[in-house]
Scaffold this active site. Structure first.
Site, mmCIF file in Angstrom:
data_model
loop_
_atom_site.group_PDB
_atom_site.id
_atom_site.type_symbol
_atom_site.label_atom_id
_atom_site.label_comp_id
_atom_site.label_asym_id
_atom_site.label_seq_id
_atom_site.Cartn_x
_atom_site.Cartn_y
_atom_site.Cartn_z
ATOM 1 N N LYS A 123 0.883 -1.204 -0.011
ATOM 2 C CA LYS A 123 0.089 -0.153 -0.011
ATOM 3 C C LYS A 123 0.811 1.151 -0.032
ATOM 4 C CE LYS A 123 -4.621 0.913 0.448
ATOM 5 N NZ LYS A 123 -5.659 0.160 0.097
HETATM 6 P P1 NAD Z 1 -13.393 7.891 -1.912
HETATM 7 O O1 NAD Z 1 -12.499 8.861 -1.856
HETATM 8 O O2 NAD Z 1 -13.981 7.840 -3.308
HETATM 9 O O3 NAD Z 1 -14.526 8.240 -0.888
HETATM 10 C C1 NAD Z 1 -14.691 8.074 0.616
HETATM 11 C C2 NAD Z 1 -15.857 8.661 1.164
HETATM 12 O O4 NAD Z 1 -15.454 8.634 2.432
HETATM 13 C C3 NAD Z 1 -16.243 9.826 0.593
HETATM 14 O O5 NAD Z 1 -17.534 9.958 0.581
HETATM 15 C C4 NAD Z 1 -15.901 10.700 1.798
HETATM 16 O O6 NAD Z 1 -16.676 11.847 1.934
HETATM 17 C C5 NAD Z 1 -15.899 9.974 3.037
HETATM 18 N N1 NAD Z 1 -15.489 10.082 4.220
HETATM 19 C C6 NAD Z 1 -14.079 10.760 4.395
HETATM 20 N N2 NAD Z 1 -13.828 10.988 5.522
HETATM 21 C C7 NAD Z 1 -15.016 10.774 6.237
HETATM 22 C C8 NAD Z 1 -15.266 10.968 7.632
HETATM 23 N N3 NAD Z 1 -14.500 11.334 8.684
HETATM 24 N N4 NAD Z 1 -16.626 10.482 8.082
HETATM 25 C C9 NAD Z 1 -17.614 10.321 7.247
HETATM 26 N N5 NAD Z 1 -17.425 10.042 5.800
HETATM 27 C C10 NAD Z 1 -16.105 10.266 5.512
HETATM 28 O O7 NAD Z 1 -12.908 6.476 -1.371
HETATM 29 P P2 NAD Z 1 -13.179 4.966 -1.856
HETATM 30 O O8 NAD Z 1 -12.323 4.397 -3.028
HETATM 31 O O9 NAD Z 1 -14.592 4.947 -1.915
HETATM 32 O O10 NAD Z 1 -12.778 4.237 -0.552
HETATM 33 C C11 NAD Z 1 -13.500 4.138 0.664
HETATM 34 C C12 NAD Z 1 -12.903 2.837 1.433
HETATM 35 O O11 NAD Z 1 -13.057 1.766 0.649
HETATM 36 C C13 NAD Z 1 -11.613 2.941 1.976
HETATM 37 O O12 NAD Z 1 -11.320 2.358 3.277
HETATM 38 C C14 NAD Z 1 -10.734 2.235 0.951
HETATM 39 O O13 NAD Z 1 -9.274 1.886 1.360
HETATM 40 C C15 NAD Z 1 -11.691 1.221 0.817
HETATM 41 N N6 NAD Z 1 -11.588 0.505 -0.606
HETATM 42 C C16 NAD Z 1 -11.457 0.967 -1.729
HETATM 43 C C17 NAD Z 1 -11.276 0.516 -2.943
HETATM 44 C C18 NAD Z 1 -11.455 0.838 -4.431
HETATM 45 O O14 NAD Z 1 -11.529 0.346 -5.209
HETATM 46 N N7 NAD Z 1 -11.503 2.275 -4.338
HETATM 47 C C19 NAD Z 1 -11.189 -1.058 -2.926
HETATM 48 C C20 NAD Z 1 -10.880 -1.756 -1.762
HETATM 49 C C21 NAD Z 1 -11.199 -0.867 -0.406
#
Ligand code: NAD
Length: 433
Positions: A123
């Site tokens: 990561k």
């Molecule tokens: P993103 O940046 O597209 O979205 C993040 C979301 O979380 C946004 O809506 C943001 O407003 C919200 N957020 C941030 N801080 C916050 C807080 N303090 N309280 C409430 N909401 C909050 O990110 P993403 O790609 O959707 O990733 C979200 C999660 O999924 C992360 O934990 C990431 O590691 C995990 N993840 C993502 C992927 C991927 O393919 N993008 C794959 C596996 C896991």
């Protein structure tokens, strides 16, 4: 908690980590402690799970648009390379730390093994607020960071991908920078690229799709009917919004949504597409007209069948675990539940589908992208979705059966399946010299 305390004492073994039970690395170590009793002879190698193989900190200096020089701190951690090249996203966030990236890398090792992909775990991250930088500045940060970590990444070494606040454009800049530095266009060095540059169809929606497919399966096993099921989602970004759309299309009601800007409630179910359009325009769910506002903590008390944390780590802590009013937690985010909260949820009979299987859809389609780049032969979206569904439901079935057989939580069951594979590879490869 005794095992969290044990985890902390182990944290002391790494001089570059400061111990904390609730921290992502403390959470991961407590999860490892829980799986060790089930690993038999392989437990001899368990210490390898508690140490990243390689952790790199880089300085990322750039010229800002106003001519000033700014420095950012960047990280790339390769937790394990025993089963194949490192694989895991890159996060841009003002609170990113080395310790957080270590935990996220370790969860990638476990996730990749849980769904049996031929990858280790890695990561990366840069400590910055992307909203405070222009697009040109973000490009410069991305290119400099890629150059700085360039000697440990590569299509056979370690393959970055998007995570929080990074996207296909950032992957395109990473691919271009790496390719310029090695002198050969190397599409397979990152996944989550634009489709026009060797990206895969279906990648953008893959994580949300995996959350839906595994969630639907878990609901079926727990006898929670999909039509009318009430769902509360924290995080309405790539993962949360795509999962919300699929659940809503399947007849569930998204009754509550929270993001960094606010929390919403609508007992009749939010219009997910309209909400996504609102977020695109305003940057947050806050101010969406067709809903009532909720307090930040009130969000965790909403009556629902399913709660989906899809934002950041450590969101379901001891306090919130006592408030939850649901039957099932689908961990779309990485590490959203602390070990103490896990115990409370288990005691309250609230099932938790762990991140390492629930959100594995993204890395599965990343694997497909990597394979397609190597063969320069691209598959249709239907083919990708079919293969994704087959791998992720097969893995869930195996994990569910293991948890039932060993009488452990789904998380420990997933860790048993994954850690056996990781440590078996470690054992077979042996130590060098
Ligand atoms: P993103 O940046 O597209 O979205 C993040 C979301 O979380 C946004 O809506 C943001 O407003 C919200 N957020 C941030 N801080 C916050 C807080 N303090 N309280 C409430 N909401 C909050 O990110 P993403 O790609 O959707 O990733 C979200 C999660 O999924 C992360 O934990 C990431 O590691 C995990 N993840 C993502 C992927 C991927 O393919 N993008 C794959 C596996 C896991």
């Amino acid at each position: 908690m005794p095992d969290a305390q044990q985890a902390i004492s182990r944290l002391g073994n790494l001089s570059y980590v400061s111990p904390s039970v609730e921290s992502p690395w403390g959470t991961y170590l407590a999860q490892v402690d829980r799986v060790v009793p089930y690993l038999g002879e392989l437990a001899r190698w368990a210490e390898t799970l508690r140490r990243p193989k390689r952790a790199l900190i880089v300085d990322v200096p750039i010229a800002l648009d106003n001519g000033e020089i700014a420095h950012f701190e960047g990280y790339r951690v390769q937790h394990s390379l025993s089963r194949g090249p490192g694989k895991g996203g890159v996060r841009y966030h003002p609170s990113v730390t080395m310790e957080e990236v270590m935990a996220l890398a370790a969860w990638m090792t476990v996730k990749n093994a849980a769904v049996n992909l031929p990858f280790g775990g890695a990561k990366g991250g840069i400590r910055l607020d992307p909203k405070a930088l222009s697009s040109r500045e973000l490009e410069r940060v991305t290119r400099r960071y890629t150059s700085e970590i360039g000697f440990i990444i590569g299509p056979q070494q370690d393959i970055p991908a998007p995570d929080v606040n990074t996207n296909a454009q950032i992957m395109a800049w990473m691919m271009d920078t790496y390719s310029k530095n090695v002198g050969v266009t190397t599409t397979g060095v990152v996944t989550g690229k634009p489709v026009s540059l060797g990206g895969s169809l279906g990648r953008v929606k893959a994580t949300g799709r995996g959350v839906f497919v595994t969630g639907r399966d878990a609901m079926h096993r727990l006898k929670i009917p999909m039509p009318g099921a009430r769902i509360a989602i924290q995080g309405f970004g790539n993962v949360g919004a795509n999962a919300a759309e699929l659940f809503s299309m399947a007849g569930a009601k998204i009754v509550a949504v929270q993001d960094h800007g606010g929390s919403l409630f609508n007992a009749r179910g939010l219009n997910v597409r309209a909400l996504a359009a609102h977020v695109l325009q305003h940057g947050s769910v806050a101010g969406f007209p067709e809903a009532d506002e909720l307090g930040q903590e009130e969000f965790w008390t909403v009556e629902a069948e399913v709660v989906i944390p899809a934002a950041l780590e450590g969101q379901i802590n001891e306090v919130r675990a006592k408030l939850l009013n649901a039957q099932l937690v689908l961990e779309a985010a990485n590490g959203p539940t602390t070990p103490a909260a896990d115990d409370i949820l288990a005691a309250r009979n609230i099932a938790v589908l762990p991140d390492v299987i629930c959100n594995a859809g993204g890395v599965i389609v990343s694997y497909f992208e990597w394979v397609q780049d190597f063969s320069s032969f691209f598959w249709s979206e239907d083919e990708i979705n079919l293969r994704l569904d087959k791998i992720i439901t097969g893995a869930l079935d195996h994990i569910w059966a293991t948890s039932t057989r060993q009488r452990v939580s789904l998380r420990t069951g997933a860790f048993v399946v994954a850690c056996e594979r990781i440590l078996e590879a470690r054992n077979q490869r042996g130590l060098y010299p």
